[in-house]
Motif scaffolding. Structure first.
Motif, PDB file in Angstrom:
ATOM      1  N   PHE A 127       0.885  -1.195  -0.027  1.00  0.00           N
ATOM      2  CA  PHE A 127      -0.092   0.113   0.003  1.00  0.00           C
ATOM      3  C   PHE A 127       0.982   1.206   0.159  1.00  0.00           C
ATOM      4  O   PHE A 127       1.489   1.233   1.087  1.00  0.00           O
ATOM      5  CB  PHE A 127      -0.848   0.053   1.108  1.00  0.00           C
ATOM      6  N   PRO A 128       0.895   1.952  -0.913  1.00  0.00           N
ATOM      7  CA  PRO A 128       1.853   3.158  -1.024  1.00  0.00           C
ATOM      8  C   PRO A 128       1.664   4.303  -0.257  1.00  0.00           C
ATOM      9  O   PRO A 128       2.666   5.115   0.256  1.00  0.00           O
ATOM     10  CB  PRO A 128       1.524   3.898  -2.423  1.00  0.00           C
ATOM     11  N   HIS A 129       0.304   4.448   0.638  1.00  0.00           N
ATOM     12  CA  HIS A 129       0.085   5.280   1.590  1.00  0.00           C
ATOM     13  C   HIS A 129       0.342   4.984   2.976  1.00  0.00           C
ATOM     14  O   HIS A 129       0.435   5.833   3.836  1.00  0.00           O
ATOM     15  CB  HIS A 129      -1.317   5.876   1.452  1.00  0.00           C
ATOM     16  N   LEU A 130       0.957   3.680   3.155  1.00  0.00           N
ATOM     17  CA  LEU A 130       1.234   3.235   4.226  1.00  0.00           C
ATOM     18  C   LEU A 130       2.836   2.934   4.543  1.00  0.00           C
ATOM     19  O   LEU A 130       3.496   2.680   3.478  1.00  0.00           O
ATOM     20  CB  LEU A 130       0.546   1.781   4.569  1.00  0.00           C
ATOM     21  N   THR A 131       3.405   3.236   5.715  1.00  0.00           N
ATOM     22  CA  THR A 131       4.567   3.173   5.869  1.00  0.00           C
ATOM     23  C   THR A 131       5.059   1.207   5.651  1.00  0.00           C
ATOM     24  O   THR A 131       4.067   0.670   5.809  1.00  0.00           O
ATOM     25  CB  THR A 131       5.237   3.625   7.314  1.00  0.00           C
ATOM     26  N   GLU A 134       3.361  -0.095   8.804  1.00  0.00           N
ATOM     27  CA  GLU A 134       1.869  -0.001   8.586  1.00  0.00           C
ATOM     28  C   GLU A 134       1.359  -1.146   7.479  1.00  0.00           C
ATOM     29  O   GLU A 134       0.297  -1.775   7.815  1.00  0.00           O
ATOM     30  CB  GLU A 134       1.520   1.292   8.350  1.00  0.00           C
ATOM     31  N   ASN A 135       2.183  -1.481   6.606  1.00  0.00           N
ATOM     32  CA  ASN A 135       1.843  -2.474   5.532  1.00  0.00           C
ATOM     33  C   ASN A 135       1.805  -3.651   6.475  1.00  0.00           C
ATOM     34  O   ASN A 135       0.793  -4.741   5.744  1.00  0.00           O
ATOM     35  CB  ASN A 135       2.855  -2.421   4.493  1.00  0.00           C
ATOM     36  N   GLU A 138      -1.348  -4.180   9.191  1.00  0.00           N
ATOM     37  CA  GLU A 138      -2.688  -3.704   8.568  1.00  0.00           C
ATOM     38  C   GLU A 138      -3.491  -5.031   8.575  1.00  0.00           C
ATOM     39  O   GLU A 138      -4.652  -5.071   9.057  1.00  0.00           O
ATOM     40  CB  GLU A 138      -2.437  -3.416   7.128  1.00  0.00           C
ATOM     41  N   TYR A 171       8.071   5.017   3.513  1.00  0.00           N
ATOM     42  CA  TYR A 171       7.059   4.652   2.552  1.00  0.00           C
ATOM     43  C   TYR A 171       7.573   3.729   1.588  1.00  0.00           C
ATOM     44  O   TYR A 171       8.779   3.730   1.312  1.00  0.00           O
ATOM     45  CB  TYR A 171       6.340   5.866   1.946  1.00  0.00           C
ATOM     46  N   ARG A 173       7.763   4.211  -1.663  1.00  0.00           N
ATOM     47  CA  ARG A 173       8.509   5.000  -2.766  1.00  0.00           C
ATOM     48  C   ARG A 173       9.962   5.461  -2.306  1.00  0.00           C
ATOM     49  O   ARG A 173      10.628   5.774  -2.870  1.00  0.00           O
ATOM     50  CB  ARG A 173       7.769   6.437  -2.930  1.00  0.00           C
ATOM     51  N   GLN A 174      10.203   5.146  -0.851  1.00  0.00           N
ATOM     52  CA  GLN A 174      11.427   5.541  -0.377  1.00  0.00           C
ATOM     53  C   GLN A 174      12.345   4.438  -0.192  1.00  0.00           C
ATOM     54  O   GLN A 174      13.411   4.486   0.407  1.00  0.00           O
ATOM     55  CB  GLN A 174      11.323   6.133   1.216  1.00  0.00           C
ATOM     56  N   GLN A 180      11.474  -3.286  -0.873  1.00  0.00           N
ATOM     57  CA  GLN A 180       9.986  -3.444  -0.744  1.00  0.00           C
ATOM     58  C   GLN A 180       9.425  -4.712  -0.998  1.00  0.00           C
ATOM     59  O   GLN A 180       8.691  -5.099  -0.490  1.00  0.00           O
ATOM     60  CB  GLN A 180       9.407  -2.640  -2.293  1.00  0.00           C
TER      61      GLN A 180
END
Length: 278
Positions: A127-131, A134-135, A138, A171, A173-174, A180
């Protein structure tokens, strides 16, 4: 919807409780029997039959389009099948048996049963909006398998296990592709599945990042969890797999221990494939 050997399907509920006895048998037995799958007029799985023993590490090899990923997704009921059956420790993921019929479970029950099977996809699917942390938490929180404190503690342990203890608050993207994918592996482990499925986990990575992901999977191999790995990394399959299965055109062409299948295959088609990829 009618499925050969799966019979008529309609909506229902149900489940099986596992034994907690100290001498209970190991979990993670995957039994695939006579599985067929078609997309329109194109049949991609032609009667696949395969047994994966608890704790076994199985590598699925074969050319593109041979049905490897479809079979993997069918194990997790991300793909329905047209005929045959797939069970984990005798239990269907998407159905329950009533008498001589199988009835399709509602999505909520499918999701509950699917927690027994962790899956790592080619393209991470974070999930791109979660760290990263958090991924991982969840699903355990959403399925009420843990409270936030317990899930967070477990997630930090898993991030450390995959070498990303210092990246919990980043996140997707980082993170690099390899990082990932390691978060995705940690996420798959968060529910303590009996079976872990890997669908070409390094195919979307730059070559220099492949090793770090294979290293994590190598650490999981022979750890007690059943692993089924779709891969083109022949050397890796030879190193970590207990059993190698070669598929072509939706059929099992050859299977056996890696030292035989990869070094002295009995089928000409297997040798042809190995000559092409090695």
């Amino acid at each position: 919807m009618t499925i050969d050997t799966i019979d008529t399907i309609d909506t229902g509920v149900g489940g099986l409780a596992g034994s907690e006895a100290p001498d209970a048998p190991r979990t993670g037995l995957v039994e695939i029997s006579g599985v067929h799958k078609s997309y329109g007029a194109h049949e991609v799985l032609h009667g696949i039959t395969l047994t994966v023993e608890p704790g076994q590490v199985v590598a699925l090899l074969g050319p593109s389009g041979s049905g490897k990923s479809t079979l993997l997704r069918a194990i997790n009921h991300l793909e329905t099948i047209d005929a045959g059956s797939i069970t984990i420790d005798g239990e269907f993921i998407g159905y329950e048996r009533r008498g001589d019929r199988l009835h399709e479970l509602p999505e909520k029950r499918v999701l509950q049963r699917r927690t027994r099977v962790g899956m790592v996809f080619q393209n991470f699917n974070l999930f791109p909006h979660l760290t990263a942390l958090e991924n991982i938490i969840e699903a355990p929180i959403g399925l009420r398998r843990a409270n936030r404190t317990g899930a967070t503690e477990r997630a930090r342990e898993l991030l450390s296990r995959v070498g990303l203890a210092d990246h919990a608050d980043k996140y997707p993207r980082q993170l690099s592709g390899g990082q990932q994918q390691r978060v995705a592996i940690a996420r798959a482990l968060a529910l303590d599945p009996d079976v872990l499925l890997f669908d070409e986990p390094t195919s979307a990575l730059d070559p220099e990042l492949v090793g770090e992901v294979l290293g994590v999977i190598r650490g999981l191999a022979h750890g007690g969890t059943t692993l089924i790995i779709v891969t083109h990394e022949i050397g890796f399959a030879a190193e970590v797999a207990d059993h190698v299965v070669f598929l072509d055109d939706g059929r099992v062409i050859e299977e056996g221990p890696p030292q035989r299948v990869l070094r002295a295959p009995e089928q000409a088609r297997t040798q042809e494939f190995l000559d092409w990829v090695i």
